[in-house]
Write an enzyme that holds these catalytic residues in place. Structure first.
Site, mmCIF file in Angstrom:
data_model
loop_
_atom_site.group_PDB
_atom_site.id
_atom_site.type_symbol
_atom_site.label_atom_id
_atom_site.label_comp_id
_atom_site.label_asym_id
_atom_site.label_seq_id
_atom_site.Cartn_x
_atom_site.Cartn_y
_atom_site.Cartn_z
ATOM 1 N N SER A 1 0.888 -1.094 0.017
ATOM 2 C CA SER A 1 0.107 0.031 -0.036
ATOM 3 C C SER A 1 0.882 1.095 -0.118
ATOM 4 O O SER A 1 0.385 2.209 -0.133
ATOM 5 C CB SER A 1 -1.171 -0.026 1.156
ATOM 6 O OG SER A 1 -0.568 -0.914 2.276
ATOM 7 N N GLU B 1 -6.424 -0.662 -7.017
ATOM 8 C CA GLU B 1 -5.479 0.112 -7.760
ATOM 9 C C GLU B 1 -4.763 -0.644 -8.271
ATOM 10 O O GLU B 1 -3.775 -1.457 -7.626
ATOM 11 C CB GLU B 1 -4.747 1.069 -6.709
ATOM 12 C CG GLU B 1 -5.728 2.253 -6.189
ATOM 13 C CD GLU B 1 -4.873 3.091 -5.364
ATOM 14 O OE1 GLU B 1 -4.858 4.532 -5.742
ATOM 15 O OE2 GLU B 1 -4.465 2.822 -4.449
HETATM 16 P P1 NAD Z 1 -0.237 -9.627 7.401
HETATM 17 O O1 NAD Z 1 0.852 -9.434 8.622
HETATM 18 O O2 NAD Z 1 -1.622 -9.904 7.953
HETATM 19 O O3 NAD Z 1 0.036 -10.819 6.554
HETATM 20 C C1 NAD Z 1 1.274 -11.070 5.796
HETATM 21 C C2 NAD Z 1 1.557 -12.568 5.686
HETATM 22 O O4 NAD Z 1 2.729 -12.833 4.971
HETATM 23 C C3 NAD Z 1 2.219 -13.029 7.152
HETATM 24 O O5 NAD Z 1 1.092 -14.346 7.282
HETATM 25 C C4 NAD Z 1 3.400 -13.713 6.994
HETATM 26 O O6 NAD Z 1 3.860 -14.849 7.576
HETATM 27 C C5 NAD Z 1 3.338 -13.668 5.367
HETATM 28 N N1 NAD Z 1 4.885 -13.833 4.728
HETATM 29 C C6 NAD Z 1 6.192 -13.135 5.169
HETATM 30 N N2 NAD Z 1 7.002 -13.490 4.331
HETATM 31 C C7 NAD Z 1 6.375 -14.073 3.361
HETATM 32 C C8 NAD Z 1 6.820 -14.843 2.310
HETATM 33 N N3 NAD Z 1 8.325 -14.563 1.828
HETATM 34 N N4 NAD Z 1 5.969 -15.528 1.446
HETATM 35 C C9 NAD Z 1 4.739 -15.680 1.788
HETATM 36 N N5 NAD Z 1 4.275 -15.124 2.714
HETATM 37 C C10 NAD Z 1 4.928 -14.597 3.711
HETATM 38 O O7 NAD Z 1 -0.300 -8.465 6.606
HETATM 39 P P2 NAD Z 1 -1.456 -7.944 5.706
HETATM 40 O O8 NAD Z 1 -2.210 -6.713 6.323
HETATM 41 O O9 NAD Z 1 -2.204 -8.935 5.040
HETATM 42 O O10 NAD Z 1 -0.547 -7.187 4.724
HETATM 43 C C11 NAD Z 1 0.125 -7.513 3.480
HETATM 44 C C12 NAD Z 1 0.502 -6.468 2.542
HETATM 45 O O11 NAD Z 1 -0.809 -5.936 2.057
HETATM 46 C C13 NAD Z 1 1.392 -5.422 2.883
HETATM 47 O O12 NAD Z 1 2.296 -5.203 1.932
HETATM 48 C C14 NAD Z 1 0.312 -4.303 3.321
HETATM 49 O O13 NAD Z 1 0.816 -3.204 2.950
HETATM 50 C C15 NAD Z 1 -0.665 -4.575 2.087
HETATM 51 N N6 NAD Z 1 -2.212 -4.109 2.442
HETATM 52 C C16 NAD Z 1 -2.569 -4.174 3.716
HETATM 53 C C17 NAD Z 1 -3.832 -3.558 3.929
HETATM 54 C C18 NAD Z 1 -4.405 -3.696 5.256
HETATM 55 O O14 NAD Z 1 -5.406 -2.986 5.677
HETATM 56 N N7 NAD Z 1 -3.969 -4.714 6.118
HETATM 57 C C19 NAD Z 1 -4.436 -2.994 2.894
HETATM 58 C C20 NAD Z 1 -3.856 -2.961 1.533
HETATM 59 C C21 NAD Z 1 -2.807 -3.354 1.457
#
Ligand code: NAD
Length: 653
Positions: free
Chosen positions: A122, A155
Site C-alpha cells: 500500500s 488500484e
Molecule cells: P499480515 O501481516 O496480516 O500478513 C502477511 C503474511 O505474509 C504473514 O502471514 C506472513 O507470515 C506472510 N509472509 C511473510 N513472508 C512471506 C513470504 N516470503 N512469502 C509468503 N508469505 C510471507 O499483513 P497484511 O495486512 O495482510 O498486509 C500484507 C500486504 O498488504 C502489505 O504489503 C500491506 O501493506 C498490504 N495491504 C494491507 C492492507 C491492510 O489494511 N491490512 C490493505 C492494503 C494493502
C-alpha cells in the site's frame, strides 16, 4: 512478456490481505495457491477463507457450494512449487522493502517467464520492488483494500518499466473478480487513494495541534456537515496512529504534533484502547452533530482537491479515476473532484493562497494544474467546466451524478442507483435525479422501468442522514416528490433488489409496482431507531400492503426481515437465489415490455387510486378504464392475435 491469459493465481502471504485475495480469486473461478512461510499460518489463512465463504453462503451470495470454491484453493509453504505454474503471482507479505525485494528476487528465479508479478503493497515503490527482478516490465502494483471480500476497489499501479500488457492483464483480472480497477499511471507515493486521504487525516491534525479546533469538532463537522463516513480522528484511531505516522515518516513528510505525541505515549488508537478517543474507560468516538462548531472544512477539502489536481496534472490519474478511487476505496461522498467542482475551484484556490501566505507552509502551495484550470475559466460546475466538463456532454459525467440509466429500443428503462460506496443511500440529490429523469423522459419511448442498486451489497440502505441534525422541521417535512413520481409513472416499474433494502430504500422499492429480491436481501424500516418514522410513504404503503399487524411490527420494532419472510408477507413478488435473479427479472420484464401499454397504464392507475377510494368509487374507476380501452388498436390486436393463436404486437395506440 507476451499476452497473458490468467488462469492460475498464486498468492504469497496468508495473512489479512493474502487470504482475502485468495478467496475472491477462488470465488471468481480461478485455481489458487496460497503460500505462507509456515504450515500453521497457511492453515489459519485457509480457515479464515472457509469461515468467510460460509458467511457469503449464508447470505446467499455464493453461486456454488463452499466446498466447490474451497476445492480451487491449494496451500503451500514451499515457494518454488507454489509459483511454478502461476500466470499471476500476487504478493501480500508484510510491508517491508527488504522482504519484498527478497521475495521478488525469488519469484524472478522460479515464476514462469510469462507470469505477471504483482505486489499488494500500500505504500512502497513498485519500481524499487521490480528492481529486484530481471523483468521489471512484468511487475505491477495491485493494491486491494481491506477486506478484499467487501471492498470493490483495486488500484493497478504502473512501475516505471511496467508494460501496457502487464498492466492490462492485472486490470482485466481485477474486472473478472467483479471488482473495479483504476489505473495509477505513475508510481507515486500513496498511489491515488492514499494521496487524497493524506490531508483528510493530516490537516485536521495540524489544526488541532495549532489549537484551532478540537478533535470532536473536526470529526463532527466532516461527518455531519460534509457527509464523510467517518471523522478523520476516528479513522486514524481505527487504522492505528502509528501506521499513519510511519507512512509519513517514510515519505519524509512532517508529522503533526498531536500525532507524534500520541505515538510517543503509546496511545495508538483502538488497538491500544486509547488514541484520540478513549475506548477503554471512555465512550470511544463519541462526537455528535452538536459538536460541529466553526470547524473550517474548506481548509481540509481544499487540500484534498489540491492533491487531486496534482495527480491529474502529473498524468497519474483522470478525475473519474480519482473519484472512483476515493468513493470505492474510502467511502467518500461523490468524489473529491466533483465536490471541488461544486465548491468552485476558484474558492479552493483562494483558500490555498490565503493559507499559504498566512503560514508560509509548503503544503498549501497551489498545484499548477489547479491554477491553470482556474486561469482558463474552468472554475467548476457553475462555470460549465472544472475538473469535469459539464457542457459538452462529452467526457465529463453524464447528466446525472448518482444515477446511471439506459433506455433500450424495446422501451426498457433501466435505472441504477450509483452510490455503491454509501450502499446507494438516497441523498437529496439522488432523489432529485430520479425525479428529474422520470419527469423528463419521453414516456412514449418507455414500456417498463427497473430500478437496481450498484454493487451487490445493497439496493439502497436508506436515506442519507447526512445533515439531518441541521435541518429545520419545515425543511424536513418537505419530502422529495421522487417517490410520488415513481409511483405515478405511467409505466410498470420493478425493483430488482439485492442486499439491503432499508428505510428510504425500502420506500423507493415500495413506490415500484413489483419487487424481485435475491434470497440474501434484507428489508426493514429502521427509522424508529433514530427517533424518526418513515417519511417517504413507508408507514402508509406498508399498512396497505402488509396489513396493520405486520406493518406495525416493521415500523415499531425497526428490525430487519429476510427475503423469505418478505415474500411470505407479500412485501416482494419473488425471493430467488441470486444466480436466478436475472432470469426471473427477465421473465417479468418480458411480459411488461410486450404487454399492451395502454391497458397496463390504466390497470396501474385504477389499482393505485382504487386502493385509497371506497369500493364503489374504485369500481366506478375500473369500469371507466375498461370502457376507455374498448376503442384502442391494442384491444383489436390482442383479440385478433388470440384468435389467430400468435403473440400480439401492441403499439400503445
Ligand atoms: P499480515 O501481516 O496480516 O500478513 C502477511 C503474511 O505474509 C504473514 O502471514 C506472513 O507470515 C506472510 N509472509 C511473510 N513472508 C512471506 C513470504 N516470503 N512469502 C509468503 N508469505 C510471507 O499483513 P497484511 O495486512 O495482510 O498486509 C500484507 C500486504 O498488504 C502489505 O504489503 C500491506 O501493506 C498490504 N495491504 C494491507 C492492507 C491492510 O489494511 N491490512 C490493505 C492494503 C494493502
Amino acid at each position: 512478456m507476451t499476452d497473458v491469459d490468467v488462469r492460475r493465481v498464486t498468492v504469497l502471504g496468508a495473512g489479512n490481505m493474502g487470504h482475502g485475495i485468495a478467496e475472491v480469486a477462488a470465488v471468481a473461478g480461478y485455481d489458487v495457491v496460497m503460500r505462507d512461510v509456515e504450515e500453521e499460518l497457511v492453515s489459519e489463512g485457509y480457515e479464515s477463507i472457509e469461515w468467510s465463504l460460509e458467511k457469503l453462503a449464508e447470505k446467499g451470495r455464493l453461486d456454488e457450494s463452499v466446498a466447490d470454491v474451497l476445492a480451487r484453493v491449494d496451500t503451500a509453504v514451499e515457494l518454488e512449487s507454489a509459483v511454478a505454474d502461476a500466470d499471476l503471482v500476487i504478493e501480500a507479505a508484510p510491508e517491508r522493502m527488504d522482504l519484498k525485494k527478497e521475495i521478488f528476487a525469488e519469484l524472478d528465479e522460479h515464476a514462469p517467464e510469462n507470469a505477471v508479478l504483482a505486489s499488494n503493497t500500500s505504500s512502497l515503490s513498485i519500481m524499487e520492488i521490480a528492481s529486484a527482478t530481471s523483468r521489471p516490465e512484468s511487475v505491477v502494483g495491485m493494491h486491494f483494500f481491506n477486506p478484499p471480500v467487501k471492498m470493490a476497489l483495486v488500484e493497478v499501479i504502473y512501475g516505471a518499466e511496467t508494460t501496457e500488457e502487464t498492466a492490462e492483464a492485472a486490470y482485466g483480472f481485477v474486472e473478472s473478480l467483479d471488482k473495479t480497477p483504476i489505473y495509477v499511471r505513475k508510481d507515486v507515493s500513496g498511489f491515488v487513494v492514499n494521496t487524497v486521504l493524506g490531508p483528510y487525516i493530516a490537516e485536521p491534525a495540524w489544526m488541532v495541534s495549532e489549537g484551532e479546533a478540537t478533535v470532536r469538532e473536526a470529526d463532527a463537522a466532516m461527518v455531519h456537515r460534509r457527509g464523510y463516513p467517518m471523522g478523520p480522528f476516528e479513522l486514524s484511531d481505527l487504522t492505528g496512529i502509528d501506521v499513519t505516522h510511519h507512512v509519513r515518516e517514510e515519505a519524509g513528510r512532517p508529522i503533526p504534533p498531536v500525532m507524534a505525541e500520541k505515538v510517543e505515549n503509546g496511545d495508538l488508537g483502538r488497538k491500544t484502547g486509547r488514541g484520540h478517543y478513549d475506548y477503554e474507560s471512555g465512550a470511544g468516538a463519541d462526537y455528535t452533530p452538536d459538536d460541529v462548531g466553526e470547524f473550517d472544512t474548506l481548509r481540509v477539502e481544499a487540500r484534498m482537491a489540491n492533491e487531486a489536481a496534482r495527480l491529474i496534472g502529473d498524468g497519474v490519474a483522470t478525475p473519474e479515476e480519482v473519484d472512483t478511487g476515493v468513493r470505492l476505496g474510502l467511502g467518500f461522498p461523490e468524489g473529491i473532484c466533483r465536490r471541488a467542482d461544486d465548491i468552485g475551484l476558484d474558492a479552493i484556490l483562494k483558500k490555498l493562497e490565503t493559507l499559504s501566505e498566512e503560514t508560509g507552509e509548503e503544503r498549501f502551495a497551489p498545484d499548477d494544474h489547479l491554477v491553470e484550470l482556474v486561469e482558463s475559466g474552468k472554475t467548476g460546475r457553475a462555470a460549465g467546466a472544472g475538473f469535469y466538463d459539464y457542457d459538452s456532454g462529452g467526457e465529463g459525467p453524464g447528466d446525472y451524478r448518482f444515477l446511471n440509466y439506459d433506455l433500450s429500443e424495446e422501451g426498457l428503462l433501466e435505472i441504477e442507483l450509483d452510490r455503491p460506496e454509501r450502499m446507494n443511500a438516497l441523498s437529496t440529490d439522488l432523489l432529485e435525479e430520479i425525479d428529474d429523469l422520470l419527469s423528463s423522459v419521453d414516456v412514449d419511448s418507455v414500456r417498463c422501468v427497473t430500478f437496481e442498486g450498484a454493487g451487490d451489497r445493497a439496493f439502497s440502505a436508506g436515506a442519507d442522514i447526512e445533515g439531518f441534525a441541521d435541518r429545520s422541521p419545515t425543511d424536513a417535512m418537505d419530502v422529495t416528490p421522487a417517490f410520488e413520481t415513481v409511483e405515478e409513472f405511467p409505466r410498470p416499474t420493478l425493483a430488482k433488489i439485492e442486499g439491503y433494502c432499508l428505510g428510504g430504500g425500502l420506500e423507493l422499492a415500495l413506490a415500484c409496482d413489483l419487487r424481485v429480491a435475491t434470497e440474501g436481501s434484507e428489508f426493514g424500516a429502521p427509522e424508529i431507531n433514530l427517533g424518526l418514522i418513515p417519511g417517504g410513504g413507508g408507514t402508509q404503503k406498508l399498512l396497505r400492503m402488509l396489513g396493520e399487524t405486520r406493518a406495525k411490527e416493521l415500523v415499531f420494532r425497526g428490525n430487519r426481515i429476510g427475503a423469505d419472510r418478505a415474500e411470505e408477507w407479500g412485501l416482494v413478488n419473488r425471493a430467488v437465489p441470486s444466480a436466478e435473479s436475472d432470469d426471473v427479472v427477465g421473465e417479468f420484464v418480458d411480459d411488461l415490455l410486450n404487454g399492451p401499454p395502454l391497458a397496463l397504464e390504466v390497470a396501474k392507475k385504477v389499482m393505485n387510486e382504487g386502493a385509497d377510494a371506497s369500493l364503489d368509487a374504485a369500481l366506478a374507476m375500473e369500469s371507466q378504464g375498461f370502457g376507455l380501452l374498448f376503442s384502442t388498436d391494442d384491444l383489436r390486436e390482442g383479440t385478433a392475435a388470440f384468435r389467430e393463436k400468435r403473440d400480439p404486437e401492441f403499439t400503445g395506440e
